[in-house]
Design a protein around this motif. Structure first.
Motif, short mmCIF file in Angstrom:
data_model
loop_
_atom_site.label_atom_id
_atom_site.label_comp_id
_atom_site.label_asym_id
_atom_site.label_seq_id
_atom_site.Cartn_x
_atom_site.Cartn_y
_atom_site.Cartn_z
N UNK A 127 -3.04 4.48 -2.70
CA UNK A 127 -1.77 4.04 -3.28
C UNK A 127 -1.85 2.56 -3.67
N UNK A 128 -2.49 1.77 -2.81
CA UNK A 128 -2.65 0.35 -3.13
C UNK A 128 -3.47 0.18 -4.41
N UNK A 129 -4.52 0.98 -4.55
CA UNK A 129 -5.34 0.86 -5.76
C UNK A 129 -4.59 1.32 -6.99
N UNK A 130 -3.59 2.20 -6.80
CA UNK A 130 -2.76 2.63 -7.93
C UNK A 130 -1.56 1.71 -8.13
N UNK A 131 -1.56 0.55 -7.53
CA UNK A 131 -0.54 -0.50 -7.61
C UNK A 131 0.82 -0.05 -7.06
N UNK A 132 0.84 0.93 -6.20
CA UNK A 132 2.10 1.33 -5.56
C UNK A 132 2.09 0.73 -4.15
N UNK A 133 2.40 -0.55 -4.07
CA UNK A 133 2.25 -1.24 -2.79
C UNK A 133 3.25 -0.75 -1.75
N UNK A 134 4.51 -0.65 -2.18
CA UNK A 134 5.54 -0.32 -1.20
C UNK A 134 5.29 1.05 -0.58
N UNK A 135 4.88 2.01 -1.42
CA UNK A 135 4.61 3.35 -0.90
C UNK A 135 3.42 3.33 0.04
N UNK A 136 2.46 2.44 -0.25
CA UNK A 136 1.30 2.34 0.64
C UNK A 136 1.74 1.89 2.03
N UNK A 137 2.60 0.89 2.09
CA UNK A 137 3.00 0.42 3.43
C UNK A 137 3.94 1.39 4.09
N UNK A 138 4.77 2.08 3.30
CA UNK A 138 5.61 3.13 3.90
C UNK A 138 4.73 4.24 4.47
N UNK A 139 3.66 4.54 3.74
CA UNK A 139 2.72 5.57 4.22
C UNK A 139 2.13 5.16 5.57
N UNK A 140 1.71 3.88 5.66
CA UNK A 140 1.14 3.42 6.92
C UNK A 140 2.19 3.48 8.03
N UNK A 141 3.41 3.02 7.71
CA UNK A 141 4.43 2.97 8.75
C UNK A 141 4.84 4.36 9.21
N UNK A 142 5.16 5.24 8.25
CA UNK A 142 5.74 6.53 8.61
C UNK A 142 4.65 7.48 9.11
N UNK A 143 3.60 7.63 8.31
CA UNK A 143 2.61 8.65 8.68
C UNK A 143 1.74 8.21 9.84
N UNK A 144 1.02 7.07 9.63
CA UNK A 144 0.10 6.65 10.68
C UNK A 144 0.88 6.20 11.90
N UNK A 145 2.07 5.58 11.65
CA UNK A 145 2.79 5.02 12.78
C UNK A 145 3.59 6.02 13.57
#
Lengths: 139, 219
Positions: free
Chosen positions: B70-88
């Protein structure tokens, strides 16, 4: 970036999750595979949103909604798995055959590899008394 | 006639010629492919390993790799939401579920069911079909990643609260319903049964304890 890269990766991840859903026996592993499938859909949504440059950014908004719904789904799914585990002492989805219609499907697949402490209450709850007792256990 | 035929074919050829091909990948593409291979490998280990806890830990790798994509696709916010919700939270919930159902530590030989080969055939067939269709459809399509980031936190907040407010609020109601449902489902019957019978005796008109109390008594 070529659009085929994220699209192919999403397709392969989806099929990996599909294999997991079909082949796994533990209910929690099935939930993990469902998460993989949902993430493949999310990757598709983000890639196509970045490609199309939609003014409303529908893809990214839907990705956020999908993530939230997946979180709700995993909570409800785990609650259901825990409720089933309390009643049956097993999270093996091959043994949940209450709604089976034929008599052959009622017979439980016995696997002797289970541990004895998990096996004892399970057999007591499901195997001997059959349908009536199982229906009572889930009522 | 021939000239018009060539001209009608031209846009696809021009699009293919004006963009870089597969043989001259950019740095972003190389990073995407490498992270994608790692993600796919982690996902494959997740669905094939016989150690249940390891499956959850490999799922962290797969979901984190997707966050990098997601970060490489320039979708930064979704990348951090992914880390927070899924991994966290999701993986932690899955680990809690594995512990609460007393999943065996170490190899469990019955992690896969008997229809493993059927599932493998279905998955391989679906993968072949999907990859063929997708590659055939998007052979000449490139994503322009230059310009302002489309998924920065500012842009995400702007489109989310300007155009998507109503679905956002509906989703919060859904999350509340899911929370209440999960609590109701996972409440232990035996511990709440004495507390649930008392208000039923004192207030017979109340609907909610009546609806749930007989179910808890049977457990």
């Amino acid at each position: 970036m070529h659009l085929a890269y994220p699209a192919v990766l999403a397709a392969l991840l989806f099929c990996t999750g599909l294999y997991g859903v079909l082949a796994r026996r533990n209910a929690i592993l099935v939930l993990m595979s469902v998460e993989l499938m949902l993430n493949a859909v999310n990757l598709n949504l983000v890639a196509f949103d970045v490609w199309l440059r939609d003014a409303l950014h529908s893809g990214q908004a839907l990705t956020l909604f999908t993530i939230a719904i997946a979180a709700a789904e995993i909570g409800i799914g785990l609650a259901i798995v825990l409720a089933v585990y309390r009643n049956r002492a097993s999270s093996d989805i091959d043994r949940l055959r209450d709604t089976a219609e034929t008599d052959e499907a009622e017979e439980l697949p016995d696997d002797p590899d289970d541990e004895s402490d998990a096996e004892a209450p399970e057999d007591q709850a499901t195997a001997p008394a059959g349908k009536a007792k199982k229906a009572e256990a889930t009522a | 006639m021939i000239a018009t035929g060539v001209a009608s074919l031209d846009p696809a050829l021009a699009a293919a010629a004006s963009h870089p091909g597969f043989l001259s990948p950019t740095g972003v593409e190389i990073a995407f492919v490498l992270v994608g291979i790692a993600t796919l490998g982690a996902a494959l280990v997740t669905v094939t390993t016989r150690q249940l806890v390891h499956a959850a830990l490999w799922l962290i790798v797969a979901l984190g790799g997707l966050a990098v994509e997601y970060l490489l696709l320039t979708a930064e916010f979704i990348a951090w939401v992914q880390v927070l919700i899924y991994v966290g939270s999701v993986v932690v919930l899955l680990l809690f579920g594995l512990m609460l159902t007393r999943a065996p530590i170490g190899r469990s030989p019955d992690a896969d069911s008997e229809n493993r080969w059927t599932a493998l055939a279905v998955a391989v067939a679906a993968a072949g079909t999907l990859v063929w269709v997708v590659v055939d459809a998007f052979r000449t399509t490139w994503i322009e990643l230059d310009g302002p980031a489309q998924g920065s936190t500012e842009a995400t907040g702007s489109f989310l609260f300007r155009h998507w407010v109503l679905p956002f609020e509906a989703l919060s109601v859904l999350l509340l319903a899911a929370l209440v449902g999960a609590i109701v489902l996972s409440r232990r019957g035996r511990e709440t049964a004495p507390g649930a019978t008392a208000p039923r005796a004192s207030a017979p008109g109340a609907n909610a304890p009546r609806a749930t109390a007989p179910r808890e008594d049977k457990r």
